[in-house]
Design a protein around this motif. Sequence first.
Motif, short mmCIF file in Angstrom:
data_model
loop_
_atom_site.label_atom_id
_atom_site.label_comp_id
_atom_site.label_asym_id
_atom_site.label_seq_id
_atom_site.Cartn_x
_atom_site.Cartn_y
_atom_site.Cartn_z
N ILE A 120 0.86 -1.18 0.00
CA ILE A 120 0.00 0.00 0.00
C ILE A 120 0.90 1.23 0.00
CG2 ILE A 120 -1.71 1.33 1.31
CD1 ILE A 120 -2.88 -1.15 0.11
N THR A 121 0.62 2.14 -0.90
CA THR A 121 1.32 3.41 -0.96
C THR A 121 0.51 4.43 -0.17
OG1 THR A 121 2.22 2.90 -3.13
CG2 THR A 121 2.14 5.23 -2.51
N VAL A 122 1.19 5.21 0.64
CA VAL A 122 0.52 6.24 1.42
C VAL A 122 0.83 7.59 0.79
CG1 VAL A 122 0.34 7.37 3.66
CG2 VAL A 122 0.64 4.89 3.54
N GLY A 123 -0.22 8.30 0.40
CA GLY A 123 -0.07 9.65 -0.12
C GLY A 123 -0.36 10.64 1.00
N TYR A 124 0.54 11.56 1.22
CA TYR A 124 0.38 12.54 2.30
C TYR A 124 0.15 13.91 1.69
CZ TYR A 124 1.46 15.37 6.41
OH TYR A 124 1.40 16.27 7.44
N CYS A 125 -1.00 14.50 1.98
CA CYS A 125 -1.36 15.81 1.45
C CYS A 125 -1.59 16.75 2.63
CB CYS A 125 -2.63 15.71 0.61
SG CYS A 125 -2.47 14.59 -0.79
N ARG A 126 -0.99 17.94 2.56
CA ARG A 126 -1.03 18.84 3.71
C ARG A 126 -1.06 20.30 3.27
NH1 ARG A 126 2.22 22.04 6.33
NH2 ARG A 126 2.01 22.28 8.55
N VAL A 127 -1.85 21.08 3.99
CA VAL A 127 -1.81 22.53 3.88
C VAL A 127 -1.70 23.08 5.29
CG1 VAL A 127 -3.09 22.71 1.70
CG2 VAL A 127 -4.33 22.72 3.87
N SER A 128 -1.24 24.32 5.41
CA SER A 128 -0.93 24.85 6.74
C SER A 128 -2.07 25.61 7.39
CB SER A 128 0.30 25.73 6.67
OG SER A 128 0.10 26.79 5.77
N SER A 129 -3.14 25.93 6.65
CA SER A 129 -4.23 26.67 7.28
C SER A 129 -5.57 26.30 6.66
CB SER A 129 -4.00 28.18 7.17
OG SER A 129 -4.04 28.57 5.82
N VAL A 138 -5.08 16.21 -3.04
CA VAL A 138 -5.61 14.86 -2.90
C VAL A 138 -5.96 14.29 -4.28
CG1 VAL A 138 -7.55 13.50 -2.01
CG2 VAL A 138 -6.41 15.16 -0.53
N GLU A 139 -6.61 15.10 -5.11
CA GLU A 139 -6.97 14.64 -6.44
C GLU A 139 -5.74 14.30 -7.28
OE1 GLU A 139 -9.35 16.11 -10.43
OE2 GLU A 139 -9.71 17.17 -8.55
N LEU A 140 -4.73 15.15 -7.24
CA LEU A 140 -3.52 14.91 -8.03
C LEU A 140 -2.75 13.68 -7.54
CD1 LEU A 140 -2.21 18.55 -8.56
CD2 LEU A 140 -3.09 17.00 -10.30
N VAL A 141 -2.62 13.52 -6.24
CA VAL A 141 -1.92 12.36 -5.70
C VAL A 141 -2.70 11.09 -6.01
CG1 VAL A 141 -1.13 11.23 -3.57
CG2 VAL A 141 -0.68 13.66 -3.94
N GLY A 147 -1.89 0.40 -5.09
CA GLY A 147 -2.92 0.36 -4.07
C GLY A 147 -2.54 1.46 -3.09
N PHE A 148 -3.46 2.35 -2.74
CA PHE A 148 -3.04 3.51 -1.96
C PHE A 148 -4.10 3.99 -0.99
CE2 PHE A 148 -5.16 5.16 -5.66
CZ PHE A 148 -5.86 6.25 -5.21
N GLU A 149 -3.65 4.75 -0.02
CA GLU A 149 -4.49 5.48 0.91
C GLU A 149 -3.95 6.89 0.99
OE1 GLU A 149 -5.15 3.74 4.72
OE2 GLU A 149 -5.20 1.72 3.89
N GLN A 175 4.29 18.08 16.69
CA GLN A 175 3.24 17.61 17.57
C GLN A 175 2.74 16.23 17.16
OE1 GLN A 175 0.22 20.55 17.09
NE2 GLN A 175 1.17 22.01 18.46
N TYR A 176 2.95 15.82 15.94
CA TYR A 176 2.33 14.62 15.42
C TYR A 176 3.34 13.49 15.29
CZ TYR A 176 -1.23 17.97 14.19
OH TYR A 176 -2.17 18.95 14.22
N SER A 177 2.89 12.31 15.56
CA SER A 177 3.69 11.12 15.36
C SER A 177 2.83 10.14 14.58
CB SER A 177 4.11 10.52 16.70
OG SER A 177 4.75 9.31 16.49
N CYS A 178 3.27 9.73 13.41
CA CYS A 178 2.46 8.86 12.57
C CYS A 178 3.11 7.48 12.47
CB CYS A 178 2.32 9.44 11.17
SG CYS A 178 1.52 11.03 11.15
N ARG A 179 2.32 6.46 12.62
CA ARG A 179 2.78 5.09 12.41
C ARG A 179 1.88 4.44 11.40
NH1 ARG A 179 3.94 2.87 18.45
NH2 ARG A 179 5.40 4.50 18.99
N ILE A 180 2.50 3.76 10.46
CA ILE A 180 1.73 3.08 9.42
C ILE A 180 2.18 1.65 9.31
CG2 ILE A 180 1.18 3.06 6.98
CD1 ILE A 180 1.61 6.09 7.05
#
Length: 113
Positions: A57-66, A77-80, A90-92, A108-113
């Motif tokens: 599984i491929t994980v796509g990470y999309c982020r904006v700051s505000s 999200v659409e482009l990724v 196969g992705f999330e 502040q964040y800790s991500c586990r996949i």
Amino acid sequence: MFTIREAAEMLGVATSTLRRWENEGKIKSVRTTGNHRRYTVEELSKIKKVKPLNEKITVGYCRVSSSDQREDLKRQVELVSMYCTAKGYGFEIIEDLGSGLNYNGVCQYSCRI
């Protein structure tokens, strides 16, 4: 958005099949100003779930700051999603809205996949 050739390759059908399906109402295309067909990920998914090339599984990470950048996040999200679909992954998608830094400059964040 995908061209008719790209969409046909992803679905494993001929371009003429996509044209026939459109005439039958099974799939919809968006037309460019030059009247060329373009297909969205959502429309292609209605026909056939694209099989991943491998089981990972491929994980796509999309982020904006505000929060005023929500539309930018939707575009990301659409482009990724389009990229992963075109590659047969196969992705999330993980969406992140807001800054991940506190005032001390510590994440502040800790991500586990």
